[in-house]
Design an enzyme around this catalytic site. Structure first.
Site, PDB file in Angstrom:
ATOM      1  N   GLY A  43     -36.829   7.149  48.029  1.00  0.00           N
ATOM      2  CA  GLY A  43     -36.579   5.242  48.366  1.00  0.00           C
ATOM      3  C   GLY A  43     -38.355   4.759  48.656  1.00  0.00           C
ATOM      4  O   GLY A  43     -38.770   3.818  48.477  1.00  0.00           O
ATOM      5  N   GLU A  98     -41.987   5.425  54.518  1.00  0.00           N
ATOM      6  CA  GLU A  98     -40.803   5.620  54.302  1.00  0.00           C
ATOM      7  C   GLU A  98     -40.710   4.630  53.463  1.00  0.00           C
ATOM      8  O   GLU A  98     -41.380   2.774  54.258  1.00  0.00           O
ATOM      9  CB  GLU A  98     -40.731   5.464  55.878  1.00  0.00           C
ATOM     10  N   ASP A  99     -39.580   3.974  52.788  1.00  0.00           N
ATOM     11  CA  ASP A  99     -38.904   3.129  52.261  1.00  0.00           C
ATOM     12  C   ASP A  99     -38.199   1.796  54.322  1.00  0.00           C
ATOM     13  O   ASP A  99     -37.820   0.601  53.951  1.00  0.00           O
ATOM     14  CB  ASP A  99     -38.210   3.202  51.028  1.00  0.00           C
ATOM     15  N   ASP A 102     -33.871   3.865  59.583  1.00  0.00           N
ATOM     16  CA  ASP A 102     -32.727   3.464  60.162  1.00  0.00           C
ATOM     17  C   ASP A 102     -31.854   4.268  61.222  1.00  0.00           C
ATOM     18  O   ASP A 102     -32.677   3.158  62.352  1.00  0.00           O
ATOM     19  CB  ASP A 102     -31.552   3.523  59.004  1.00  0.00           C
ATOM     20  N   LYS A 130     -34.960  -1.436  60.294  1.00  0.00           N
ATOM     21  CA  LYS A 130     -33.302  -1.792  61.416  1.00  0.00           C
ATOM     22  C   LYS A 130     -32.824  -0.903  62.143  1.00  0.00           C
ATOM     23  O   LYS A 130     -32.363  -0.258  62.456  1.00  0.00           O
ATOM     24  CB  LYS A 130     -32.497  -0.767  59.777  1.00  0.00           C
ATOM     25  N   PHE A 151     -26.916  -3.346  54.601  1.00  0.00           N
ATOM     26  CA  PHE A 151     -27.006  -2.083  53.317  1.00  0.00           C
ATOM     27  C   PHE A 151     -27.993  -2.762  52.541  1.00  0.00           C
ATOM     28  O   PHE A 151     -27.704  -3.955  52.222  1.00  0.00           O
ATOM     29  CB  PHE A 151     -25.590  -1.901  52.964  1.00  0.00           C
ATOM     30  N   ARG A 164     -32.771   0.691  42.647  1.00  0.00           N
ATOM     31  CA  ARG A 164     -34.280   1.050  43.147  1.00  0.00           C
ATOM     32  C   ARG A 164     -34.924   0.367  42.241  1.00  0.00           C
ATOM     33  O   ARG A 164     -36.193  -0.390  42.698  1.00  0.00           O
ATOM     34  CB  ARG A 164     -34.693   2.729  42.834  1.00  0.00           C
TER      35      ARG A 164
HETATM   36  P1  IMP Z   1     -32.239   7.079  58.990  1.00  0.00           P
HETATM   37  O1  IMP Z   1     -32.748   8.304  58.803  1.00  0.00           O
HETATM   38  O2  IMP Z   1     -31.111   6.966  59.107  1.00  0.00           O
HETATM   39  O3  IMP Z   1     -33.579   6.515  59.410  1.00  0.00           O
HETATM   40  O4  IMP Z   1     -32.481   6.589  57.340  1.00  0.00           O
HETATM   41  C1  IMP Z   1     -33.439   7.062  56.404  1.00  0.00           C
HETATM   42  C2  IMP Z   1     -33.063   6.878  54.837  1.00  0.00           C
HETATM   43  O5  IMP Z   1     -31.980   6.355  54.266  1.00  0.00           O
HETATM   44  C3  IMP Z   1     -34.079   6.136  54.524  1.00  0.00           C
HETATM   45  O6  IMP Z   1     -35.059   6.551  53.968  1.00  0.00           O
HETATM   46  C4  IMP Z   1     -32.826   5.503  52.898  1.00  0.00           C
HETATM   47  O7  IMP Z   1     -33.372   6.454  52.106  1.00  0.00           O
HETATM   48  C5  IMP Z   1     -31.960   5.654  54.099  1.00  0.00           C
HETATM   49  N1  IMP Z   1     -31.354   3.795  54.168  1.00  0.00           N
HETATM   50  C6  IMP Z   1     -30.894   3.789  55.556  1.00  0.00           C
HETATM   51  N2  IMP Z   1     -30.530   2.400  55.467  1.00  0.00           N
HETATM   52  C7  IMP Z   1     -30.635   2.589  54.199  1.00  0.00           C
HETATM   53  C8  IMP Z   1     -30.125   0.448  53.556  1.00  0.00           C
HETATM   54  O8  IMP Z   1     -30.134  -0.246  53.736  1.00  0.00           O
HETATM   55  N3  IMP Z   1     -30.123   1.232  52.237  1.00  0.00           N
HETATM   56  C9  IMP Z   1     -30.934   2.458  51.447  1.00  0.00           C
HETATM   57  N4  IMP Z   1     -30.670   3.003  51.682  1.00  0.00           N
HETATM   58  C10 IMP Z   1     -31.089   3.293  53.691  1.00  0.00           C
HETATM   59 MG    MG Z   2     -31.516   6.576  50.131  1.00  0.00          MG
END
Ligand code: IMP
Ligand code: MG
Length: 179
Positions: A43, A98-99, A102, A130, A151, A164
């Site tokens: 990402g 990081e992208d 979340d 987020k 999302f 992407r």
């Molecule tokens: P976390 O571990 O929940 O913080 O999620 C991190 C990863 O989940 C990111 O690096 C993304 O690859 C994926 N992710 C979380 N939210 C989204 C979204 O809204 N769209 C696409 N990918 C997401």
């Molecule tokens: Mg992903």
């Protein structure tokens, strides 16, 4: 089958401006030093490649890959290391790129892994944040945009590996297929 609907949330021009601002911030914070950017695959690859070209310092890059999500929109809650770094980070000024931040599970895991390797400093740059979905108390030092609990896809972010390549960040909604 579902119908996929995309709505632009952040336009490419706004992303470009913000990426330049984040890069200026990093350049100021690490004056005269080298920074080692670590992109979280896949990402962050688009964000990292734009960001690194706007940083006016000596830089190096590496990538790490983890999986916490299945093919869809929901987290499995499990983080697994899929690809480790190519080189040692001991003594380096590391910026984890990081992208999106979340739940924070991925970042929490990665920070734990990277700290053990004794970088000189360890910071986090996330294009998107987020905060509504946070399960772990982790923060990014550099954030592009705070976004609501939708999302999103584009500018590196995917839905089942697609989208992407979109230049804008878009909200993806799924509607049951009309017949
Ligand atoms: P976390 O571990 O929940 O913080 O999620 C991190 C990863 O989940 C990111 O690096 C993304 O690859 C994926 N992710 C979380 N939210 C989204 C979204 O809204 N769209 C696409 N990918 C997401
Ligand atoms: Mg992903």
């Amino acid at each position: 089958m579902e119908q996929e609907i995309l709505k632009v949330l952040i336009r490419h021009a706004a992303i470009e401006r913000r990426v330049r601002a984040v890069a200026r911030h990093i350049t100021g914070d690490f004056k005269g030093q080298r920074v080692h950017l670590i992109g979280v695959l896949k990402g962050a690859c688009i964000f990292l490649s734009d960001l690194v070209r706007e940083i006016n310092l000596e830089t190096s890059i590496d990538f790490i890959a983890v999986s916490s999500y299945g093919r869809g929109k929901d987290s499995s809650g499990q983080v697994r290391l899929l690809k480790d770094l190519d080189s040692n980070i001991q003594g380096l000024n590391v910026i984890l790129v990081e992208d999106i931040l979340d739940t924070g599970l991925t970042l929490n895991y990665l920070l734990r892994v990277l700290k053990q390797r004794k970088p000189k400093s360890l910071r986090v740059a996330a294009l998107l944040d987020k905060p509504a979905r946070r399960l772990k108390t982790v923060k990014a030092d550099y954030v592009g945009f705070k976004i609501p609990n939708d999302f999103v896809v584009g500018y590196g972010l995917d839905y089942a590996e697609r989208y992407r390549n979109l230049k804008d960040v878009c909200v993806l909604s799924l509607l049951p297929e009309q017949s």
